[in-house]
Scaffold this motif. Sequence first.
Motif, PDB file in Angstrom:
ATOM      1  N   HIS A 186       0.831  -1.208   0.000  1.00 25.88           N
ATOM      2  CA  HIS A 186       0.000   0.000   0.000  1.00 25.88           C
ATOM      3  C   HIS A 186       0.866   1.258   0.000  1.00 25.88           C
ATOM      4  O   HIS A 186       0.611   2.206  -0.756  1.00 25.88           O
ATOM      5  N   ALA A 187       1.907   1.256   0.835  1.00 22.46           N
ATOM      6  CA  ALA A 187       2.780   2.428   0.919  1.00 22.46           C
ATOM      7  C   ALA A 187       3.465   2.712  -0.413  1.00 22.46           C
ATOM      8  O   ALA A 187       3.670   3.874  -0.779  1.00 22.46           O
ATOM      9  N   LEU A 188       3.788   1.675  -1.156  1.00 23.63           N
ATOM     10  CA  LEU A 188       4.497   1.840  -2.423  1.00 23.63           C
ATOM     11  C   LEU A 188       3.554   2.140  -3.580  1.00 23.63           C
ATOM     12  O   LEU A 188       3.884   2.947  -4.464  1.00 23.63           O
ATOM     13  N   THR A 189       2.376   1.520  -3.586  1.00 19.35           N
ATOM     14  CA  THR A 189       1.486   1.607  -4.757  1.00 19.35           C
ATOM     15  C   THR A 189       0.229   2.436  -4.535  1.00 19.35           C
ATOM     16  O   THR A 189      -0.452   2.793  -5.494  1.00 19.35           O
ATOM     17  N   GLY A 190      -0.114   2.691  -3.270  1.00 17.36           N
ATOM     18  CA  GLY A 190      -1.354   3.387  -2.967  1.00 17.36           C
ATOM     19  C   GLY A 190      -2.564   2.479  -2.933  1.00 17.36           C
ATOM     20  O   GLY A 190      -3.696   2.944  -2.745  1.00 17.36           O
ATOM     21  N   VAL A 191      -2.372   1.156  -3.102  1.00 16.54           N
ATOM     22  CA  VAL A 191      -3.469   0.191  -3.121  1.00 16.54           C
ATOM     23  C   VAL A 191      -3.319  -0.755  -1.928  1.00 16.54           C
ATOM     24  O   VAL A 191      -2.329  -1.499  -1.848  1.00 16.54           O
ATOM     25  N   PRO A 192      -4.277  -0.766  -0.983  1.00 13.95           N
ATOM     26  CA  PRO A 192      -4.152  -1.599   0.228  1.00 13.95           C
ATOM     27  C   PRO A 192      -4.732  -3.001   0.047  1.00 13.95           C
ATOM     28  O   PRO A 192      -5.378  -3.545   0.951  1.00 13.95           O
ATOM     29  N   ILE A 193      -4.494  -3.573  -1.119  1.00 14.86           N
ATOM     30  CA  ILE A 193      -5.143  -4.828  -1.502  1.00 14.86           C
ATOM     31  C   ILE A 193      -4.132  -5.750  -2.165  1.00 14.86           C
ATOM     32  O   ILE A 193      -3.259  -5.288  -2.902  1.00 14.86           O
ATOM     33  N   LEU A 194      -4.260  -7.041  -1.935  1.00 18.21           N
ATOM     34  CA  LEU A 194      -3.570  -8.043  -2.739  1.00 18.21           C
ATOM     35  C   LEU A 194      -4.604  -8.988  -3.347  1.00 18.21           C
ATOM     36  O   LEU A 194      -5.639  -9.276  -2.736  1.00 18.21           O
ATOM     37  N   ALA A 195      -4.335  -9.455  -4.560  1.00 23.88           N
ATOM     38  CA  ALA A 195      -5.156 -10.502  -5.172  1.00 23.88           C
ATOM     39  C   ALA A 195      -4.784 -11.836  -4.541  1.00 23.88           C
ATOM     40  O   ALA A 195      -3.603 -12.132  -4.334  1.00 23.88           O
ATOM     41  N   ASN A 196      -5.793 -12.648  -4.246  1.00 26.38           N
ATOM     42  CA  ASN A 196      -5.565 -13.884  -3.509  1.00 26.38           C
ATOM     43  C   ASN A 196      -6.457 -14.992  -4.052  1.00 26.38           C
ATOM     44  O   ASN A 196      -7.634 -14.780  -4.321  1.00 26.38           O
ATOM     45  N   THR A 197      -5.880 -16.176  -4.220  1.00 24.31           N
ATOM     46  CA  THR A 197      -6.675 -17.363  -4.507  1.00 24.31           C
ATOM     47  C   THR A 197      -5.975 -18.571  -3.905  1.00 24.31           C
ATOM     48  O   THR A 197      -4.834 -18.487  -3.452  1.00 24.31           O
ATOM     49  N   SER A 198      -6.665 -19.693  -3.896  1.00 27.74           N
ATOM     50  CA  SER A 198      -6.143 -20.872  -3.215  1.00 27.74           C
ATOM     51  C   SER A 198      -4.971 -21.487  -3.979  1.00 27.74           C
ATOM     52  O   SER A 198      -4.951 -21.498  -5.210  1.00 27.74           O
ATOM     53  N   LEU A 199      -4.017 -22.007  -3.237  1.00 30.63           N
ATOM     54  CA  LEU A 199      -2.833 -22.649  -3.809  1.00 30.63           C
ATOM     55  C   LEU A 199      -3.128 -24.134  -3.976  1.00 30.63           C
ATOM     56  O   LEU A 199      -2.900 -24.952  -3.087  1.00 30.63           O
ATOM     57  N   ASN A 200      -3.680 -24.461  -5.120  1.00 26.81           N
ATOM     58  CA  ASN A 200      -4.010 -25.851  -5.449  1.00 26.81           C
ATOM     59  C   ASN A 200      -4.329 -25.936  -6.930  1.00 26.81           C
ATOM     60  O   ASN A 200      -4.725 -24.950  -7.555  1.00 26.81           O
ATOM     61  N   ASP A 201      -4.175 -27.127  -7.466  1.00 21.91           N
ATOM     62  CA  ASP A 201      -4.532 -27.368  -8.855  1.00 21.91           C
ATOM     63  C   ASP A 201      -6.010 -27.741  -8.923  1.00 21.91           C
ATOM     64  O   ASP A 201      -6.655 -28.005  -7.903  1.00 21.91           O
ATOM     65  N   ARG A 202      -6.522 -27.775 -10.126  1.00 19.23           N
ATOM     66  CA  ARG A 202      -7.928 -28.123 -10.315  1.00 19.23           C
ATOM     67  C   ARG A 202      -8.202 -29.529  -9.778  1.00 19.23           C
ATOM     68  O   ARG A 202      -7.496 -30.485 -10.110  1.00 19.23           O
ATOM     69  N   GLY A 203      -9.217 -29.652  -8.922  1.00 21.59           N
ATOM     70  CA  GLY A 203      -9.566 -30.940  -8.345  1.00 21.59           C
ATOM     71  C   GLY A 203      -8.687 -31.374  -7.198  1.00 21.59           C
ATOM     72  O   GLY A 203      -8.851 -32.483  -6.679  1.00 21.59           O
ATOM     73  N   GLU A 204      -7.763 -30.514  -6.765  1.00 18.91           N
ATOM     74  CA  GLU A 204      -6.824 -30.844  -5.694  1.00 18.91           C
ATOM     75  C   GLU A 204      -7.151 -29.989  -4.473  1.00 18.91           C
ATOM     76  O   GLU A 204      -7.482 -28.808  -4.606  1.00 18.91           O
ATOM     77  N   PRO A 205      -7.071 -30.547  -3.257  1.00 18.00           N
ATOM     78  CA  PRO A 205      -7.234 -29.714  -2.059  1.00 18.00           C
ATOM     79  C   PRO A 205      -6.086 -28.710  -1.930  1.00 18.00           C
ATOM     80  O   PRO A 205      -5.072 -28.799  -2.633  1.00 18.00           O
ATOM     81  N   LEU A 206      -6.232 -27.757  -1.023  1.00 21.40           N
ATOM     82  CA  LEU A 206      -5.148 -26.822  -0.732  1.00 21.40           C
ATOM     83  C   LEU A 206      -3.880 -27.581  -0.386  1.00 21.40           C
ATOM     84  O   LEU A 206      -3.919 -28.659   0.221  1.00 21.40           O
ATOM     85  N   VAL A 207      -2.732 -27.009  -0.749  1.00 27.19           N
ATOM     86  CA  VAL A 207      -1.460 -27.661  -0.447  1.00 27.19           C
ATOM     87  C   VAL A 207      -1.296 -27.782   1.063  1.00 27.19           C
ATOM     88  O   VAL A 207      -1.834 -26.976   1.838  1.00 27.19           O
TER      89      VAL A 207
END
Length: 679
Positions: A517-538
């Motif tokens: 946020h301090a560097l870009t002015g945006v207090p957000i990160l894009a986030n999604t689960s770390l897993n392949d299709r049909g696979e549970p979270l690592v």
Amino acid sequence: MREMTPNHAGGGAAHFLSVYMQAPDITALTIMRHDLCAALWRQTGDTVTLQRYWEFERFTGLKHHRLPLRRAETARAFLDDLLAEEGLSLDDMAAVWGTPHLSTDAEFAKRQVPAGHTVHSMSHLFSAIGMDWRLLREGTILGLALDAGPDFQLDTAPPEAIYSGCVVDRGEITVFPIESPGPIWLLARGRFGREEGTLMALCSATTCSVEFDVRSLVDELPFRTQAEVFHGADTLIDRTLAAVTEALATPHGRERSRYDPRFDLVDNVQSAVMKLLEEASFRIVDRTIDRLTAEYDLDLSQTHLGICGGYALNCPNNSRLMDKYGFRGLLAPPCANDGGQALGLGLMALHDRAATAVGDFRLRHAFHGRQRLRTAEALAQFAPVVAEAGPFDVGQVVTDLITEPVAWVRGPAEIGPRALGHRSILGDPRRAETKDVINRMKGRQWWRPVAPIVLEEHAADWFETDRPSPFMLEVFRGRDRTRDHAPAVLHLDGTARVQTMNAADDETLHEVISAFHALTGVPILANTSLNDRGEPLVDSAAETLNFCVRKGLRVAYLGDVRVVLRPDAGRILDLDAPHPRRDELFTREAARWSALWSEWTAWNLSPASLFVYAWNPRLRDAVDPFSATGARTVEIASSAFLAGASDRERRFVAHLVRCFGPTADPIRSAASDDFVGGG
């Protein structure tokens, strides 16, 4: 089962285990439970802590884990193996709750579940109303367990109410039957071959919609008993699908329906149908809340909404209810689906022990899963493709995020089906292509959204909300600045499934987002689960690096270690599947499937009779089928039931036999989206 005694070491601490597994007996063949899990509790004086939460899919790799262990001794050895991670064993437990033949206290459910209701629904309710014991004691809560249906494994009689709700008034819990839209989404998944989350995303992704009076149709259909809800859900899907298909069959109909040219015909049809089914679901929930508000004279501005069951993962509904009714607050666990049954069973049992009357417990965050990354072992295994392994640095993290998405694995895993920043892929939300890159990695449709993690103190500046959403269970519309400066995290309709973050939730990730946020002015990160299709979270560092190699993800953060992979890592290792997980114990049992079915059919019992036996608590608990008299009793009872059953009930049993009977592949069945069972 051997006698269990409490462990009073460490200042009088006592440990408890709540377990949501299949009963290790012949009924395990019916695979009545899914999303299996276990919770370890520690009590010291009046303070109760959720010490660890295990979701079995994370270490078996079988998504929505349903595969059972047939023998009690095998199940106990498995639980001992889990507890050994915490330096404990079953012998150290003051009590074990939740699974027949493994529990040391089966009476708590009889005391806490009113006559005519199911343990499954009450467990769901406690997973929500028990999230904050101060509120449970002092506040007012309207609890709704909105799932597809119970598993009956702990019930002692056929229930009158399949779905349960409650009003909590300063510690007094009043339970009553309610309706649930859960089966609508379960059957839609089976009809369209897409998981509920995908259908939910598709619902809002297209502009396509068809006019159909779904509210009047819903008002003609009750959704209380299992026969009613499956008939009603089938009727809704049949009628809406016919209306949408007819409307889109002509150019004029497509024009009137706002047909979305970005999508093919199948997606347009399914999206329009799901919009109607969503409206139907809203109607079912609203008429329940309206009835209860009047019946119990509730002031909703002073009432918390406790919502649980699989339908509680429907973010648009959660936000709609909060906005429409003005509830004081939302109580919904991150593991709102059946993956939260161990949570609810434990909270119900602790309430039965009066721990909630004076105790201190609040589910403040979701990070109670395993943290056995084994980073050093993984780095040695993947040494040929590791270009660099160095220390964690916040500034470097921000630089990496601006360059490309990164794998982010840190601390205990989050519980529930959604990545909340501990088993995540994180990226720069300012570039729309960030979502495209991530969706290609995960093999998802181009329109599938990724979620924002936003600093809680800035959430209202970027989204139309005035309340926190720590578990990503609400959806809010992005403001103009979000569309301009963080397009990657918005759905096609301009909304986002928001997760708010404060320093108490996760100090390190809060620091990273603050630096971004301090560097870009945006207090957000894009986030999604770390897993392949049909696979549970690592679940480990090796699984993370395997994913990175296969998908071309260059940087991974494994705890305090920053790992950079070689550009040619994929060519060097040529991996074509996720990293192996620990499913051997369960798959060995699956290999005995035919033999187990032979035990049943050897008594001239039909496959259908096992499902009738397993789903009828009085028959199941009173009759030993492995005797001449017992086998005859089961066959007569099941024949009588099927003879008097409706066509839909007989179809339901036939479906179960097809999916889980002696000719089915139990491993495929255990992971199949074609399952019809508990919520």
